[in-house]
Design an enzyme around this catalytic site. Structure first.
Site, PDB file in Angstrom:
ATOM      1  N   HIS A 147     -27.134 -22.830  26.071  1.00  0.00           N
ATOM      2  CA  HIS A 147     -28.140 -22.558  24.959  1.00  0.00           C
ATOM      3  C   HIS A 147     -29.301 -23.294  25.302  1.00  0.00           C
ATOM      4  O   HIS A 147     -29.344 -24.645  25.927  1.00  0.00           O
ATOM      5  CB  HIS A 147     -27.825 -23.149  23.588  1.00  0.00           C
ATOM      6  CG  HIS A 147     -28.944 -22.477  22.462  1.00  0.00           C
ATOM      7  ND1 HIS A 147     -29.877 -23.146  22.327  1.00  0.00           N
ATOM      8  CD2 HIS A 147     -28.618 -21.312  21.510  1.00  0.00           C
ATOM      9  CE1 HIS A 147     -30.537 -22.397  21.222  1.00  0.00           C
ATOM     10  NE2 HIS A 147     -29.753 -21.553  20.724  1.00  0.00           N
TER      11      HIS A 147
ATOM     12  N   ASP B  12     -22.501 -16.873  19.290  1.00  0.00           N
ATOM     13  CA  ASP B  12     -21.921 -15.680  19.443  1.00  0.00           C
ATOM     14  C   ASP B  12     -20.419 -15.649  20.073  1.00  0.00           C
ATOM     15  O   ASP B  12     -20.071 -14.736  19.947  1.00  0.00           O
ATOM     16  CB  ASP B  12     -22.877 -14.764  20.802  1.00  0.00           C
ATOM     17  CG  ASP B  12     -24.328 -14.810  20.334  1.00  0.00           C
ATOM     18  OD1 ASP B  12     -24.363 -14.312  19.136  1.00  0.00           O
ATOM     19  OD2 ASP B  12     -25.268 -14.621  21.085  1.00  0.00           O
TER      20      ASP B  12
END
Ligand code: ACO
Length: 372
Positions: free
Chosen positions: A258, A309
């Protein structure tokens, strides 16, 4: 002219101000931690919070739900158009076209005021699930199922897709995933939406562009690709070697890493619990074990934590949702966050227009065509 600052991918750049959410000290929407919102709230309360700035009281929530119910219709011409889309049309692209087509029928398309944009956002929140579900059913040769007043958005989504009452567990799982996906500061799609409306373009244009930005596998598209990773890994015994080999080849493993969260994505931590529960309920414990091995190895090799996700792809799989709908579900939820940002941008607008560092050729003399 300020000193020239360049950060590839705008990493670490403060590109604007927002009162909608922050990732500092854990993720919170308008001051409420996502853990509390997911544990005690509903998606409708969260959408209201994002759009209006405060949690609704009982009466406000009831009125909000009624407005969503009243807006839960899509012009028949749009459903007719979807019937004629080629069978290869991807649900994400259909949602992007759907949001664009809905603009033509929106009664306030020419009004970019704060109040009109809230009303437009409410309408899109109610209409986009219908577009997604209608396309899914038409593609299978089935007629669309109409939404039912009084149901939650999560339950309506599942019912419109499968024409069956979702179990309380599935409704809750869908609702929590929608809450966790609803908002995330200046991510790529939200920033896209803000750039678009900073030119004083309308809310629908911002949402259409944001859907396009979300589609890519480095952003929202990753939740669909997570299932490719799990499928390619196969048995849990293969997981360690498969991942180490893939990382050695510099392959990106979807659902990991991320731009902002380097130690862990709080949304992934929260959803993992729910994912475990649903895996047990549906006899998918084996896949959770494989996922845990993959997570451990990626941490050992690259110090990369999973992002939202990673568990959400598995959660949707346990709910028997078709993979191609995972990112569209993200759209339905993030529409609340996008709209809140669009409205915030327009409330205090300045055109977003950064500069580029020029790395092209030195000035050159014009060459006539015959001499090139
Ligand atoms: N798998 C393998 N290696 C990775 C991954 C990954 N998923 N993510 C980052 N890395 C590696 C990079 O290759 C780089 O390695 P290097 O230093 O050896 O070159 C290092 O980790 C640093 O990564 P960056 O590319 O600098 O990270 P960046 O902040 O630019 O990218 C991104 C963040 C795009 C999310 C990236 O981690 C990625 O591609 N992840 C996979 C896609 C994904 O899951 N996206 C969902 C994001 S969350 C969301 O939208 C809800």
């Amino acid at each position: 002219m300020p000193e020239e600052i360049y950060s590839p991918g705008l990493e670490g750049v403060i590109a604007g101000e927002t009162a909608i959410s922050t990732v500092s000290g854990g993720l919170s929407y308008r001051g409420y931690s996502i853990e509390n919102l997911a544990r005690y709230g509903t998606f409708e309360e969260v959408a209201y919070l994002l759009l209006y700035g405060e949690l609704p009281n009982a009466e406000q929530l009831d009125e909000f739900r009624k407005r969503l119910d009243a807006a839960s219709q899509v012009p028949p011409a749009i459903i007719e158009a979807i019937r004629h889309f080629p069978p290869t049309a991807l649900p994400m692209d259909v949602l992007r076209s759907g949001a664009s087509m809905l603009a033509h029928w929106d009664p306030e398309i020419g009004d970019n005021s704060h109040e009109a944009n809230i009303r437009k956002a409410e309408r899109l929140l109610a209409q986009l699930p219908i577009v997604m579900a209608a396309h899914h059913r038409l593609k299978q040769g089935k007629e669309p199922v109409a939404p039912e007043a009084g149901r939650s958005l999560a339950a309506n989504c599942l019912n419109m897709l499968f024409r069956a009452d979702p179990s309380p567990g599935h409704e809750k799982a869908m609702d929590v995933s929608l809450i966790l996906y609803a908002e995330h500061e200046y991510n790529a799609s939200t920033f896209t939406a803000r750039v678009v409306v900073s030119t004083l373009a309308d809310l629908h244009s911002g949402i259409v562009a944001a859907i396009g930005a979300l589609k890519g596998p480095l952003h929202g598209g990753a939740n669909e690709k997570v299932m490719d990773v799990l499928g390619a890994v196969g048995k849990k015994e293969n997981a360690e070697k498969w991942i180490r080999d893939a990382l050695a080849r510099k392959q990106k493993i979807m659902g990991f890493g991320h731009r902002v969260y380097k130690d862990g994505d709080p949304r992934a931590v929260y959803l993992k619990e729910l994912c475990n529960e649903l895996a047990k309920e549906t006899g998918n414990e084996g896949l959770e074990v494989t996922a845990d091995v993959i997570q451990r190895v990626i941490w050992e090799e690259k110090k990369l934590p999973p992002n939202l996700d990673w568990p959400s792809g598995r959660l949707y799989h346990y709910m028997n949702l078709p993979v191609e709908l995972y990112t569209p579900l993200f759209v339905l939820s993030r529409t609340a966050g996008w709209a809140a940002h669009i409205i915030e941008q327009l409330d205090n607008n300045r055109l977003i227009r950064p500069r580029a560092r020029y790395i092209g050729s030195e000035p050159r003399a014009w060459k006539p065509l015959a001499k090139r």
